[in-house]
Design an enzyme around this catalytic site. Structure first.
Site, PDB file in Angstrom:
ATOM      1  N   ASP A   1      68.281  26.091 -20.460  1.00 29.87           N
ATOM      2  CA  ASP A   1      67.933  25.360 -21.683  1.00 29.87           C
ATOM      3  C   ASP A   1      68.298  26.172 -22.921  1.00 29.87           C
ATOM      4  OD1 ASP A   1      66.784  23.380 -20.056  1.00 29.87           O
ATOM      5  OD2 ASP A   1      64.783  24.263 -20.214  1.00 29.87           O
TER       6      ASP A   1
ATOM      7  N   ASP B   1      61.009  25.858 -14.950  1.00 31.12           N
ATOM      8  CA  ASP B   1      60.888  26.345 -16.324  1.00 31.12           C
ATOM      9  C   ASP B   1      59.883  27.485 -16.328  1.00 31.12           C
ATOM     10  OD1 ASP B   1      62.643  24.470 -17.498  1.00 31.12           O
ATOM     11  OD2 ASP B   1      61.052  22.975 -17.631  1.00 31.12           O
TER      12      ASP B   1
END
Length: 154
Positions: A129, A111
């Site tokens: 995401d 991330d």
């Protein structure tokens, strides 16, 4: 077929941006893009959204395979007029595959997009995401505003 190209573009962009973060940033390093609003922050996640269910890889593998299969079936059943749903499903498919590849090959998800909304630090996320989120929103918009109810057998 175009929806699969959308999915492929998401996977390529997702994996390329994650590769850049892993290659050029130290874990925990943060680069400001817009001070107090947006940062590129190298982060790893071994769970689902916001770190839930950390380390449950087989559960994630199973769920992802089921979700990907369901999305592909749904895409194949779309009518030509259901383009918004198709774009949403293509984004969802690409997002699911992007994070799945991380879990399989890295045993964690990379991330790096870190946003602040006022003083709230939103959990760090990635391109996959984002694609999943936008895809779900588009699918809901299609379902609530554009889908026509199926006529039952009378």
């Amino acid at each position: 077929m175009a929806y699969y190209w959308i999915a492929a573009a998401v996977v390529i962009l997702d994996q390329w941006t994650k590769w850049l973060v892993v290659r050029y940033m130290q874990l925990g390093e943060s680069i400001p893009i817009i001070d107090n609003v947006l940062y590129i922050t190298s982060h790893r996640n071994r769970g689902a959204a916001w770190g839930m269910l950390e380390g449950q890889f087989w559960l994630f593998y199973l769920i992802t395979v089921i979700v990907v299969a369901a999305i592909v079936i749904y895409i194949r059943r779309l009518k030509p007029s259901e383009r918004l749903a198709g774009v949403g499903l293509g984004l969802m498919l690409g997002g699911a595959i992007g994070n799945f590849l991380d879990r399989v090959f890295r045993k964690e998800v990379v991330d790096f997009i870190h946003a602040y909304i006022g003083t709230y630090s939103f959990p760090v996320f990635n391109v996959a995401d984002s694609a999943l989120t936008v895809g779900v929103i588009l699918l809901f918009v299609h379902m609530f505003f554009f889908a026509t109810p199926e006529k039952g057998n009378e």
